[in-house]
Design an enzyme around this catalytic site. Sequence first.
Site, PDB file in Angstrom:
ATOM      1  N   SER A 230      23.723-137.421 -55.050  1.00 42.09           N
ATOM      2  CA  SER A 230      22.631-136.878 -54.234  1.00 42.09           C
ATOM      3  C   SER A 230      21.706-135.885 -54.915  1.00 42.09           C
ATOM      4  CB  SER A 230      23.198-136.220 -52.985  1.00 42.09           C
ATOM      5  OG  SER A 230      23.569-137.205 -52.078  1.00 42.09           O
TER       6      SER A 230
ATOM      7  N   SER B 242      21.171-137.989 -51.024  1.00 38.32           N
ATOM      8  CA  SER B 242      20.807-137.341 -49.795  1.00 38.32           C
ATOM      9  C   SER B 242      19.817-136.189 -49.973  1.00 38.32           C
ATOM     10  CB  SER B 242      22.064-136.794 -49.106  1.00 38.32           C
ATOM     11  OG  SER B 242      22.677-135.787 -49.893  1.00 38.32           O
TER      12      SER B 242
ATOM     13  N   LYS C 121      18.640-126.728 -50.308  1.00 37.94           N
ATOM     14  CA  LYS C 121      19.034-127.857 -49.449  1.00 37.94           C
ATOM     15  C   LYS C 121      19.695-127.329 -48.181  1.00 37.94           C
ATOM     16  CE  LYS C 121      21.605-132.261 -49.777  1.00 37.94           C
ATOM     17  NZ  LYS C 121      22.545-133.061 -50.604  1.00 37.94           N
TER      18      LYS C 121
END
Length: 515
Positions: free
Chosen positions: A179, A155, A80
């Site tokens: 997330s 997210s 990420k």
Amino acid sequence: MTKTAAELAEALAAGEVTSVELTQAHLDRIASVDGDADAGVHAFLHVDAEGALAEAAASDARRAAGAPLSALDGVPIAVKDVLTTIGQPTTCGSKILEGWIPPYDATVVQRLKAAGLPILGKTNMDEFAMGSSTEHSAYGPTRNPWNLDKIPGGSGGGSAAAVAAFEAPLALGTDTGGSIRQPGAVTGTVGVKPTYGSISRYGLVAMANSLDQVGPVTRTVLDAALLHEIVGGHDPLDSTSIEAPVGELAEAARQGALGDMTGLRVGVIKELSGEGYQAGVEAKFREALDLLVAAGAEVVEVSCPNFEHALAAYYVIMPCEASSNLAKFDAMRYGLRVLPEGVAAPSAEEVMRASRDAGFGDEVKRRIILGTYALSSGYYDAYYGQAQKVRTLIQRDFDAAFADVDVLVSPTSPVTAFALGEKLDDPIAMYLNDLATIPANLAGVPGISVPAGVADEDGLPVGFQILAPAMADDRLYRVGAAVEALVTKQLGGPLLGLDKLDARLEAEGAAEVAR
Ligand code: GLN
């Protein structure tokens, strides 16, 4: 690419494939399905083909030389874009960090490199991890591989979509309010939020320090456990890091997969079902629960009355911490610098104002304003102080519940993947997606989301959430692997299949799909 990370590790060990071949295959897959902001999955913001292939070649060389290897040596991974990486951009999905190349690796990235996992690239995310759909990325949304018109969760939608689309066998995400778990639920992947403090946050660009946690994103529970063992454990560079080993997580997953849950006490959280939960989500959740009962578990209903206030407390605490953390993006030291128009000799403050205005998106600005307001003199006690008291009450609900049961369960997300754009203009509707995941972050306890099948009404994946007491992450893997095994058996195969997915991607107009 049809294989799990554990199977790929076996194939590498057996000499059936090299890490370079494996890495190249995933790079080809990315080139074929990932597309860009306008079309395709768009899970990646940056692909590092050269770096990944070099790391793969190094892993192959170590193997050939008989050097010590990690359990996942040579298996590629996606990371990420909120975790710092030497030599690779780290944007946090924000314009304000466009082009920034960090001078250091996050501890988890360092551990991936030390363990020989080639890093394919950086995955898309809501700006500074604020959101539940990845639509708040400044670089365009990620699309759900199950249906390119739907959101992949957020997210960390990029990490989940990359794994669901077989672009990467493994990924790392971060979970501040859900997330990792909510994207896992809506993409049919496995997502784990470990115990707070059990995986280093050093090099994780902070959104809300007291809530943020790094964790695995995978297609199976065993893969998540193997990855967790590699990145977890004490780190002197993180002052909140727990000085204890992560435990025998892969062993717990292997035991759980045998499917015997005799003696396990499971608490269904009363407050996390009913109104607001989609019918097909509830149905799949209950079916998975029945499978646990058939496997010998005892199921009771547990009430956690203060969970009702979790969302409200989170949306005070999170913006407070974020407003403080994001103050460092001032255009003076790194990142975007915008000079105000028509000002001959702008002051530092004018440059900061112009840069922050241009660099931050609407959701980030909303939260900075909320947090700054709640922390201001006269409101601090009324909002921040009050929210912290609610946090304590939620922790007490968990303590009371875990005195009676081994694990708590709920649906991970109240709904399946919704349409892109559907909730973008309605912040409250967006925030409600984290109803079931946020309590774990407020209390620091670990949670996992495991696929429970697809909802009857839309054919989209549903996640089953399991929560355990702090430092009992092994229970997540044991029970998660059991749910996975029981559901897979009932479905007659895994939820995610390369064939099924490619047929869908092609039907939806993706270019010819590389295998
Ligand atoms: N969706 C939640 C938020 O917007 C959680 C985000 C996260 O876990 N990073 O804050």
